[in-house]
Motif scaffolding. Structure first.
Motif, short mmCIF file in Angstrom:
data_model
loop_
_atom_site.label_atom_id
_atom_site.label_comp_id
_atom_site.label_asym_id
_atom_site.label_seq_id
_atom_site.Cartn_x
_atom_site.Cartn_y
_atom_site.Cartn_z
N SER A 33 0.84 -1.21 0.00
CA SER A 33 0.00 0.00 0.00
C SER A 33 0.87 1.25 0.00
N ILE A 34 1.92 1.25 0.83
CA ILE A 34 2.84 2.41 0.87
C ILE A 34 3.53 2.58 -0.48
N ARG A 35 3.98 1.48 -1.08
CA ARG A 35 4.68 1.54 -2.37
C ARG A 35 3.76 2.14 -3.44
N LEU A 36 2.53 1.66 -3.51
CA LEU A 36 1.60 2.13 -4.55
C LEU A 36 1.27 3.61 -4.35
N SER A 37 1.08 4.01 -3.10
CA SER A 37 0.75 5.42 -2.82
C SER A 37 1.90 6.35 -3.22
N GLU A 38 3.11 5.99 -2.84
CA GLU A 38 4.26 6.83 -3.17
C GLU A 38 4.54 6.82 -4.66
N LEU A 39 4.27 5.70 -5.32
CA LEU A 39 4.48 5.63 -6.76
C LEU A 39 3.51 6.56 -7.48
N GLU A 40 2.28 6.62 -7.04
CA GLU A 40 1.30 7.52 -7.65
C GLU A 40 1.69 8.98 -7.46
N LYS A 41 2.22 9.29 -6.27
CA LYS A 41 2.68 10.66 -6.02
C LYS A 41 3.82 11.04 -6.97
#
Length: 614
Positions: free
Chosen positions: A537-545
């Motif tokens: 979840s953290i990886r996907l969120s930071e990737l979108e940012k």
């Protein structure tokens, strides 16, 4: 139209439509054709009337005359067909009805069809379709009715089961469940109590499901043999789980709690696992190292796998016990020269004979099951070659007769049992009956045994429940020995296997450690899923940012580089925690690691599913 209606109404029975049509119903197409004899003559007559190629003098007629002749012929045919057709169809319909009636009468008189047709039985087809639509439940046998849990005795509620604290690991911390054993055994419980508690193998699934109906019992298993009756359970609350099991035992057997309590033994968590491993290895048997108990432990797993109340913890524990039993017998000498209950009975019988040998002694065996087979084997090895087997049916007894051709084995059916007993000096009882087969009143008037055997007719009852009445001991010419009397032989056996038993205990500790490691690994699975889910979840969120900051001009190659970069960082960061969760070290340390990681990363159930947060 009426004629056609009669034909089609009657034809299904006149012509075979069943896969099992009788001879009377077998009407061929040829016979149907014969029912309409005008068919062929009418065609010939039509050809004769229409085919008029020449005149009276043999000259060719003009074309218009030929056409007029054909026209007259056609109109004549139409009039004849219109007039005669309905009459013929009505006659054919009446004939078909008559055939149907006579065919039904002939069929009802036949019990076995003489010929099978290859038509389709519509009744059977419709029944089959209905069965398919109804589903498998239509063909299943009615379910066995389970007895609901009975109200607890107030004395049972006030009772505090022993074993609340154990020196080993607390399975409540490892798996949030406790494994326990409640039972009685030959070591401390008389056969009078054990036989009342006994559960036949065919009733084990019912017993398991009844136990699982109790509010505090999550899983259950039953092991009932001639030496023991034990219930294994899984419960989050140890004390109430034990109370539920004891409550079932008292209502199942009719033994009161006050009568049962002095003989009960209780095992909790690691001690319960130790116990089942030792049972499977033959260390807890009356006769150390006996092999029959391993097959009985296998039966628990086999029967339990078909019962709803037999869950993953007990399934894994009994599989570990089966592995342990096999390993002990293959890696130690505990099975070398091991004896069974049957061989101990044969040994005890020889010890009780005045001559200490079987020469001239008449032997009878009641029953032809596994115990009887072992009896015959050991008796033959002791040079006891003359015996009579009494059984309810001949096939199994005759199998023993054929398996041991060196012995003079006679076979009799159960109605001749009293005659065989009267003619025998030593009687082994090893039947599966749950009733008393021999009482003092049956034996009192029998002729006394010869002086060769001391004038005493000896009965060795190794059945549980017992098949001989204890009042036989009141007769001066009879004496009964049961399973509990085999301890005289057992003591000699224990000394010879003391070292092998010590070696076996070391192996069992290894098997126990494997089982406890498996239990701990179950608790690690949710933590692993939550940790990986939260990291994703953290990886996907930071990737979108990162994508939003870089704009929409990124190529597919650049996006893949970002994806690989973020995934690589996540996997490297998770490597050490994952290794700690999958470690197979000390179970208590493993559980502690699971709890610590859960707190450090703030893991919750929601983390199991990765999600993008803004």
């Amino acid at each position: 139209m009426a004629g056609w209606g009669l034909v089609f109404m009657a034809m299904p029975s006149a012509i075979p439509t069943s896969l099992y049509a009788t001879q009377a119903q077998a009407v061929t197409r040829a016979s149907v054709a014969e029912a309409m004899p005008m068919s062929g003559n009418w065609q010939a007559r039509t050809r004769a009337e229409v085919n008029v190629p020449a005149g009276a003098a043999g000259q060719m007629l003009p074309l218009w005359q030929v056409e007029r002749a054909h026209s007259h012929t056609s109109s004549g045919l139409e009039r004849a067909l219109t007039t005669v057709g309905p009459i013929l169809l009505a006659l054919a319909g009446l004939w078909a009805v008559w055939r149907r009636l006579t065919s039904a009468t002939a069929t009802s008189r036949q019990t076995v069809p003489t010929e099978q047709g290859w038509g389709i039985d519509m009744t059977m087809a419709m029944a089959a379709q209905a069965a398919v639509e109804a589903g498998p439940q239509a063909s299943e046998a009615p379910a066995v009715t389970l007895r609901p849990p009975a109200p607890r005795d107030p004395k049972l509620d006030a009772w505090t089961p022993a074993g609340g604290k154990t020196a080993g690991k607390d399975y409540g911390e490892i798996a949030k469940q406790h494994i326990f054993t409640v039972g009685v055994s030959v070591h401390s419980t008389p056969v009078e109590i054990r036989e009342r508690l006994a559960v036949p193998k065919e009733r084990w699934p019912v017993a398991i499901d009844e136990l699982a109906l109790h509010p505090h019992v999550q899983e259950a298993a039953v092991l009932s043999t001639c030496n023991r009756m034990e219930v294994y359970g899984v419960a989050p609350d140890y004390e109430n789980g034990v109370r539920d099991v004891v409550n079932w035992m008292t209502h199942h057997s009719g033994v009161s709690f006050e009568e049962l309590a002095p003989y009960l033994f209780l095992k909790k968590d690691g001690e319960a696992v130790d116990h089942v491993l030792q049972v499977s290895a033959g260390l807890d048997s009356l006769i150390v190292g006996e092999g029959q108990i391993l097959s009985q432990v296998k039966s628990v797993h086999q029967v339990g796998s078909e019962a709803k109340g037999f869950g993953q913890y007990l399934a894994a524990m009994f599989m570990q016990a089966i592995t342990a039993g096999k390993r002990v017998r293959s890696e130690t000498n505990i099975a070398t020269g091991a004896v069974s209950v049957s061989s101990a009975a044969a040994e005890l019988a020889q010890m009780k004979l005045p001559s200490n040998n079987w020469e001239g002694v008449n032997v009878a065996i009641i029953g032809a099951g596994k115990m009887s087979k072992l009896l015959v084997k050991h008796l033959v090895s002791k040079n006891c070659l003359n015996m009579t087997i009494v059984n309810r049916s001949l096939p199994r007894a005759e199998e023993l007769q054929q398996e041991f051709p060196e012995a003079n084995i006679k076979v009799e059916l159960s109605p001749k049992m009293m005659d065989v007993v009267a003619a025998s000096d030593v009687i082994f009882v090893a039947s599966s009956s749950t009733e008393i087969l021999l009482q003092a009143s049956d034996v009192a008037n029998m002729p006394p045994p010869p002086s060769l055997v001391g004038g005493v007719r000896r009965f060795f009852d190794i059945s549980v429940p017992r098949n001989t009445s204890k009042d036989l001991n009141d007769l001066p010419t009879a004496h009964v020995y049961n399973v509990d009397d085999l301890k005289e032989v057992v003591e000699m056996n224990k000394e010879a296997r003391a070292q092998a038993a010590a070696d076996a205990l070391i192996l069992l500790e290894e098997e126990k450690a494997q089982f406890e490691g498996w239990m701990a690994s179950l608790q690690a699975v949710p933590t692993i899923k939550r940790l990986r889910g939260k990291a994703e979840s953290i990886r996907l969120s930071e990737l979108e940012k990162a994508k939003s900051k870089l704009g929409e001009d990124l190529s597919a190659k650049q996006l893949k580089v970002l994806e690989d970069l973020s995934r690589g960082i996540m996997n490297k960061m998770l490597h050490a925690p994952m290794q700690a969760l999958r470690s197979e070290g000390d179970v208590q340390a493993h559980v502690q690691t699971i709890h610590v990681l859960g707190k450090v990363f703030g893991l919750t159930e929601e983390d199991e599913t990765p999600r993008v947060t803004k």
